[in-house]
Design a protein around this motif. Structure first.
Motif, PDB file in Angstrom:
ATOM      1  N   GLN A  92     -15.292 -76.951 -56.703  1.00 53.67           N
ATOM      2  CA  GLN A  92     -15.087 -78.261 -56.074  1.00 53.67           C
ATOM      3  C   GLN A  92     -15.387 -78.190 -54.579  1.00 53.67           C
ATOM      4  OE1 GLN A  92     -11.217 -80.016 -56.664  1.00 53.67           O
ATOM      5  NE2 GLN A  92     -11.573 -81.625 -55.156  1.00 53.67           N
ATOM      6  N   ALA A  93     -14.876 -77.135 -53.935  1.00 52.77           N
ATOM      7  CA  ALA A  93     -15.117 -76.978 -52.496  1.00 52.77           C
ATOM      8  C   ALA A  93     -16.604 -76.747 -52.223  1.00 52.77           C
ATOM      9  CB  ALA A  93     -14.294 -75.822 -51.947  1.00 52.77           C
ATOM     10  N   ARG A  94     -17.245 -75.966 -53.099  1.00 56.40           N
ATOM     11  CA  ARG A  94     -18.682 -75.703 -52.920  1.00 56.40           C
ATOM     12  C   ARG A  94     -19.490 -76.979 -53.103  1.00 56.40           C
ATOM     13  NH1 ARG A  94     -22.569 -75.555 -51.010  1.00 56.40           N
ATOM     14  NH2 ARG A  94     -24.503 -74.481 -51.560  1.00 56.40           N
ATOM     15  N   ASP A  95     -19.131 -77.803 -54.084  1.00 50.91           N
ATOM     16  CA  ASP A  95     -19.854 -79.056 -54.321  1.00 50.91           C
ATOM     17  C   ASP A  95     -19.714 -80.008 -53.141  1.00 50.91           C
ATOM     18  OD1 ASP A  95     -20.659 -78.118 -56.758  1.00 50.91           O
ATOM     19  OD2 ASP A  95     -19.165 -79.227 -57.928  1.00 50.91           O
ATOM     20  N   GLU A  96     -18.525 -80.031 -52.524  1.00 53.27           N
ATOM     21  CA  GLU A  96     -18.313 -80.887 -51.355  1.00 53.27           C
ATOM     22  C   GLU A  96     -19.178 -80.420 -50.188  1.00 53.27           C
ATOM     23  OE1 GLU A  96     -14.136 -80.675 -50.711  1.00 53.27           O
ATOM     24  OE2 GLU A  96     -13.634 -82.019 -52.381  1.00 53.27           O
ATOM     25  N   LEU A  97     -19.241 -79.105 -49.996  1.00 53.97           N
ATOM     26  CA  LEU A  97     -20.076 -78.569 -48.920  1.00 53.97           C
ATOM     27  C   LEU A  97     -21.553 -78.824 -49.211  1.00 53.97           C
ATOM     28  CD1 LEU A  97     -20.443 -76.961 -46.300  1.00 53.97           C
ATOM     29  CD2 LEU A  97     -20.400 -74.855 -47.672  1.00 53.97           C
ATOM     30  N   LEU A  98     -21.942 -78.731 -50.486  1.00 54.60           N
ATOM     31  CA  LEU A  98     -23.325 -78.970 -50.872  1.00 54.60           C
ATOM     32  C   LEU A  98     -23.777 -80.368 -50.479  1.00 54.60           C
ATOM     33  CD1 LEU A  98     -25.923 -78.065 -52.278  1.00 54.60           C
ATOM     34  CD2 LEU A  98     -24.914 -78.818 -54.450  1.00 54.60           C
ATOM     35  N   GLN A  99     -22.920 -81.337 -50.609  1.00 57.46           N
ATOM     36  CA  GLN A  99     -23.262 -82.701 -50.206  1.00 57.46           C
ATOM     37  C   GLN A  99     -23.558 -82.757 -48.713  1.00 57.46           C
ATOM     38  OE1 GLN A  99     -23.929 -85.237 -52.337  1.00 57.46           O
ATOM     39  NE2 GLN A  99     -23.630 -83.575 -53.814  1.00 57.46           N
ATOM     40  N   ALA A 100     -22.727 -82.071 -47.921  1.00 55.86           N
ATOM     41  CA  ALA A 100     -22.958 -82.030 -46.475  1.00 55.86           C
ATOM     42  C   ALA A 100     -24.268 -81.298 -46.162  1.00 55.86           C
ATOM     43  CB  ALA A 100     -21.785 -81.343 -45.769  1.00 55.86           C
ATOM     44  N   LEU A 151     -24.941 -67.991 -43.651  1.00 56.90           N
ATOM     45  CA  LEU A 151     -24.515 -68.136 -45.044  1.00 56.90           C
ATOM     46  C   LEU A 151     -23.398 -67.169 -45.419  1.00 56.90           C
ATOM     47  CD1 LEU A 151     -28.018 -68.424 -46.796  1.00 56.90           C
ATOM     48  CD2 LEU A 151     -26.588 -70.267 -45.884  1.00 56.90           C
ATOM     49  N   MET A 152     -23.121 -66.201 -44.550  1.00 53.53           N
ATOM     50  CA  MET A 152     -22.134 -65.171 -44.843  1.00 53.53           C
ATOM     51  C   MET A 152     -20.716 -65.642 -44.484  1.00 53.53           C
ATOM     52  SD  MET A 152     -23.891 -62.761 -46.136  1.00 53.53           S
ATOM     53  CE  MET A 152     -25.656 -62.479 -46.326  1.00 53.53           C
ATOM     54  N   PRO A 153     -19.693 -65.092 -45.147  1.00 56.46           N
ATOM     55  CA  PRO A 153     -18.310 -65.528 -44.884  1.00 56.46           C
ATOM     56  C   PRO A 153     -17.910 -65.420 -43.418  1.00 56.46           C
ATOM     57  CG  PRO A 153     -18.388 -64.133 -46.833  1.00 56.46           C
ATOM     58  CD  PRO A 153     -19.749 -64.080 -46.219  1.00 56.46           C
ATOM     59  N   TYR A 154     -18.353 -64.354 -42.736  1.00 55.73           N
ATOM     60  CA  TYR A 154     -17.962 -64.161 -41.346  1.00 55.73           C
ATOM     61  C   TYR A 154     -18.965 -64.737 -40.355  1.00 55.73           C
ATOM     62  CZ  TYR A 154     -14.313 -61.013 -43.048  1.00 55.73           C
ATOM     63  OH  TYR A 154     -13.217 -60.482 -43.690  1.00 55.73           O
ATOM     64  N   GLY A 155     -20.038 -65.365 -40.852  1.00 53.73           N
ATOM     65  CA  GLY A 155     -21.012 -65.972 -39.962  1.00 53.73           C
ATOM     66  C   GLY A 155     -21.684 -64.945 -39.064  1.00 53.73           C
ATOM     67  N   ARG A 156     -22.033 -65.345 -37.865  1.00 56.49           N
ATOM     68  CA  ARG A 156     -22.696 -64.440 -36.917  1.00 56.49           C
ATOM     69  C   ARG A 156     -21.695 -63.552 -36.178  1.00 56.49           C
ATOM     70  NH1 ARG A 156     -27.206 -68.559 -34.198  1.00 56.49           N
ATOM     71  NH2 ARG A 156     -27.534 -69.786 -36.104  1.00 56.49           N
ATOM     72  N   GLN A 157     -20.422 -63.849 -36.359  1.00 57.34           N
ATOM     73  CA  GLN A 157     -19.344 -63.079 -35.721  1.00 57.34           C
ATOM     74  C   GLN A 157     -19.457 -63.097 -34.201  1.00 57.34           C
ATOM     75  OE1 GLN A 157     -18.572 -59.265 -37.725  1.00 57.34           O
ATOM     76  NE2 GLN A 157     -19.819 -59.963 -39.451  1.00 57.34           N
TER      77      GLN A 157
END
Length: 209
Positions: free
Chosen positions: A15-23, A186-192
């Motif tokens: 559900q959270a992924r689908d919401e982000l996909l719309q954005a 795209l990574m969980p921690y981003g560019r850090q």
């Protein structure tokens, strides 16, 4: 161990992924619209003969840098003085790839810098880069492009012997070209990096730390 993302069920994650996909889709459509506007920008004529770039193959004009194509991207690598090299420009150039494919699509690439050619040549060899490069030292090319001593990406179009500047960008505007940056986004921690909006406890450090 650094902080971790919240653990949820597969359904909650979807559900959270689908919401982000719309954005993400909205952002893609917005970028498509911006690209359409970019293709409609007017252009300004540049006097190719005004600039003499030093290369390992001898002096070249701006027209020469097109290398037979009609479109040219020029990255202005900062000149930080003798034996000093911009870490951001270095990171950027590390990400430049697939230039053969770019050329097959009718566009060429050149990395230029106001640093003297011997200094630039040594650094290119040290880093193992294969990008076409040239020294714009002694010319007003960077200043005429609005570089003001900084880094910049410029795009040119030629019509026969006439050369026109069609686009330019700097700062975060070059982000879209960088494979590493885009993958890290795209990574969980981003560019850090410490400017990013990340949850508390995420690993972060200064951009060039």
């Amino acid at each position: 161990m650094s902080s971790l993302p919240k653990i949820v069920s597969a359904d909650e994650w979807q559900q959270a992924r689908d919401e982000l996909l719309q954005a993400e889709k909205e952002a893609t459509r917005a970028l498509d619209a911006i690209a359409a506007r970019r293709r409609r920008l007017p252009m300004v004529k540049f006097d190719s003969s005004k600039y003499e770039f030093a290369t390992t193959a001898g002096p070249k004009t701006l027209l020469d840098l097109f290398d037979g194509t009609d479109q040219l991207a020029v990255y202005q690598f900062m000149d930080n003085g003798p034996d000093a090299f911009c870490p951001g420009c270095t990171h950027f150039t590390n990400n430049v790839a697939a230039l053969t494919t770019l050329n097959e699509c009718g566009a060429s690439w050149a990395t230029v810098s106001d640093m003297p050619l011997p200094q630039f040549e040594r650094y290119v060899a040290q880093k193992g880069w294969t990008v076409p490069f040239a020294s714009s030292g002694g010319t007003t090319f960077s200043a005429d492009c609005g570089g003001d001593g900084g880094f910049m990406l410029n795009v040119f179009l030629r019509d026969g012997e006439d050369v026109y500047r069609t686009y330019s960008t700097t700062a975060r505007g070059v982000d879209r070209i960088l494979f590493v940056n885009n993958m890290l986004d795209l990574m969980p921690y981003g560019r850090q990096e410490d400017w990013e909006d990340s949850p508390p406890g995420w690993p972060q450090q200064p951009t060039y730390g």
